[in-house]
Write a protein that holds these residues in place. Structure first.
Motif, PDB file in Angstrom:
ATOM      1  N   UNK A   1       0.833  -1.196   0.000  1.00 44.80           N
ATOM      2  CA  UNK A   1       0.000   0.000   0.000  1.00 44.80           C
ATOM      3  C   UNK A   1       0.867   1.245   0.000  1.00 44.80           C
ATOM      4  N   UNK A   2       1.675   1.403  -1.012  1.00 44.37           N
ATOM      5  CA  UNK A   2       2.626   2.527  -1.011  1.00 44.37           C
ATOM      6  C   UNK A   2       1.938   3.886  -0.990  1.00 44.37           C
ATOM      7  N   UNK A   3       0.799   3.985  -1.677  1.00 44.10           N
ATOM      8  CA  UNK A   3       0.136   5.285  -1.733  1.00 44.10           C
ATOM      9  C   UNK A   3      -0.455   5.679  -0.392  1.00 44.10           C
ATOM     10  N   UNK A   4      -1.045   4.692   0.291  1.00 39.17           N
ATOM     11  CA  UNK A   4      -1.606   4.991   1.611  1.00 39.17           C
ATOM     12  C   UNK A   4      -0.494   5.402   2.560  1.00 39.17           C
TER      13      UNK A   4
ATOM     14  N   UNK B   1       2.389   6.701   1.846  1.00 38.17           N
ATOM     15  CA  UNK B   1       2.873   8.036   1.494  1.00 38.17           C
ATOM     16  C   UNK B   1       1.907   9.106   1.970  1.00 38.17           C
ATOM     17  N   UNK B   2       0.633   8.833   1.785  1.00 39.45           N
ATOM     18  CA  UNK B   2      -0.378   9.796   2.206  1.00 39.45           C
ATOM     19  C   UNK B   2      -0.304  10.031   3.713  1.00 39.45           C
ATOM     20  N   UNK B   3      -0.263   8.938   4.465  1.00 38.11           N
ATOM     21  CA  UNK B   3      -0.242   9.085   5.918  1.00 38.11           C
ATOM     22  C   UNK B   3       1.013   9.807   6.382  1.00 38.11           C
TER      23      UNK B   3
ATOM     24  N   UNK C   1       2.645  12.104   4.787  1.00 37.76           N
ATOM     25  CA  UNK C   1       2.541  13.536   4.536  1.00 37.76           C
ATOM     26  C   UNK C   1       1.499  14.195   5.432  1.00 37.76           C
ATOM     27  N   UNK C   2       0.382  13.520   5.597  1.00 38.05           N
ATOM     28  CA  UNK C   2      -0.680  14.104   6.413  1.00 38.05           C
ATOM     29  C   UNK C   2      -0.216  14.239   7.854  1.00 38.05           C
TER      30      UNK C   2
ATOM     31  N   UNK D   1       2.100  17.170   8.087  1.00 31.20           N
ATOM     32  CA  UNK D   1       1.471  18.487   7.982  1.00 31.20           C
ATOM     33  C   UNK D   1       0.643  18.811   9.216  1.00 31.20           C
TER      34      UNK D   1
END
Lengths: 243, 243
Positions: free
Chosen positions: A195-198, A200-202, A204-205, A208
């Motif tokens: 789940x590379x996209x998840x 990456x998303x987590x 960054x989120x 931030x």
DNA sequence: GGGCCTACCTTACGGCGTAAGGCTTACAGC
DNA sequence: GCTGTAAGCCTTACGCCGTAAGGTAGGCCC
């Protein structure tokens, strides 16, 4: 027995009633989770035997029905405390009134973390659940929405109308207990492959927004985001309907 | 026994594997509902004893984990069958691609009416569930949405991402069986006192849309309405973000 | 006072998940 | 070929669960 007062034998001090049974069940679920709410444990809590409960509730299903109804009653009381009845709110305010009602409902459910899971298993029409939704319908109707749009709105809101939305994969079980398990990073590392996209998303989120709930997402913020998304959409449809 | 071929005693014909156990469990749940899925009944279905199952699954929880993962795997297969991978879809199409994925997921779940209820009780990270959501994240990212907005979007969708949304008070229990119980009118009459607005709404909606599911609401229509409400809202936010 | 009702208790049943351990078969190393 | 080891399946049993069936003791009305 000339006085018509209620009787006074030794059991009068703590006569069992359905209300007392249900209140005890809620307290027990709050304290130890619904999993610990069994007929035997509830009876122990009340100082009686399990089978005696059946004089006040028809079955365990009936008990759960009553328990959820009690929680929703608590929601209604909280809602009534903070704002006027639907009949007395300015019609144009329907969106904010609805939002406030729902967030108030949520604040009550946060005190009973087990309640959403039980609510989802109830298929009947608990009186207070029905009344709560009826008030929402009245609110929207007074806001000028057609019955058709109101109907869609109720379905679109779903359980969000009562202040919760089930999150798939929430590490904290349905028993509440939102303790961040500290091995979140290990979990993310294991997920990185599939789940590379998840991941990456987590990453960054989380970066931030470091002050959100530790490691995992801030439920309240996300709930409000989804709620506002729906409310704004409904408002747009209502305006289109009105002109 | 000179030939090295796999052995041939009476048990060789049907060696049990985890996959066969899980497939049998899904079949049994499809046929008789999750309530009927017990270790003993599943073993009976497979012609073995209950305790033998524990050589292939660690516990009943593990069995349910595996079963839901199998269903989600079926969803992924269906999704893969109808459209290109996220990497190959035009970025601007994200909304329609997402919509199609979700409605496809829903069509699979309609074949396993018990699955949503089980999915909601899983708190772990089933591999295929994670992969499915990862693909959605990838799709939205390629559509130009920020990670922050994608994150909100996933929470706003919630279980809708997988094609279902829990309906409070749905007369048909969680076992499926959407038979309209014919005493709906009696139910409405009983509700008229405490829920006049709901009753009035249902009367008008049913009148305007007589070809919907008998007596009660059309799930598919309502699901799509709520989904589109969210998708449109997300699209608007994405456009605002882009400029 | 006799009968009934209500609230509570006792006992017991069948079903659940699963811990503990035994028996059989297949295979690896000598 | 013999033996150790492990896998796959079974048997037995335990402690939970919801609840059916029936008993008992006190308060009520006739």
């Amino acid at each position: 027995m000339s006085t018509p007062q209620t009787s006074t034998s030794q059991t009068a001090r703590s006569t069992l009633t359905r209300a007392r049974v249900l209140a005890s069940a809620v307290a027990l679920a709050d304290r130890e989770g619904v999993g610990a709410l069994t007929m035997r444990s509830l009876a122990r809590e009340l100082g009686i035997e399990a089978m005696s409960l059946y004089h006040h509730v028809a079955s365990k299903e009936d008990l759960l029905d009553g328990v959820t109804d009690l929680v929703v009653q608590e929601i209604q009381a909280a809602v009534a405390g903070i704002e006027p009845a639907p009949e007395d709110t300015p019609p144009s305010d329907w969106k904010h009134a609805l939002r406030r009602r729902i967030l108030t409902a949520r604040s009550v459910l946060l005190r009973h973390p087990w309640a959403p899971a039980v609510l989802e298993t109830r298929t009947g029409f608990s009186p207070h659940v029905v009344r709560y939704h009826d008030a929402l319908v009245a609110l929207l109707r007074r806001g000028g929405l057609s019955y058709d749009l109101v109907h869609h709105a109720m379905h679109a809101l779903g359980s969000r109308a009562l202040g919760f939305s089930q999150e798939l994969f929430d590490p904290s079980g349905p028993g509440g207990d939102p303790a961040p398990t500290a091995d979140d990073e290990a979990l993310l590392a294991r997920m990185a492959d599939e789940a590379p996209h998840i991941v990456a998303m987590l990453a960054e989120v989380a970066h931030e927004d470091p002050e959100s709930t530790l490691g995992w997402c801030d439920d309240q913020t996300e709930f409000e985001f989804g709620l506002d998304l729906i409310l704004d959409g409904l408002e747009r449809l209502a305006q289109r309907e009105a002109r």
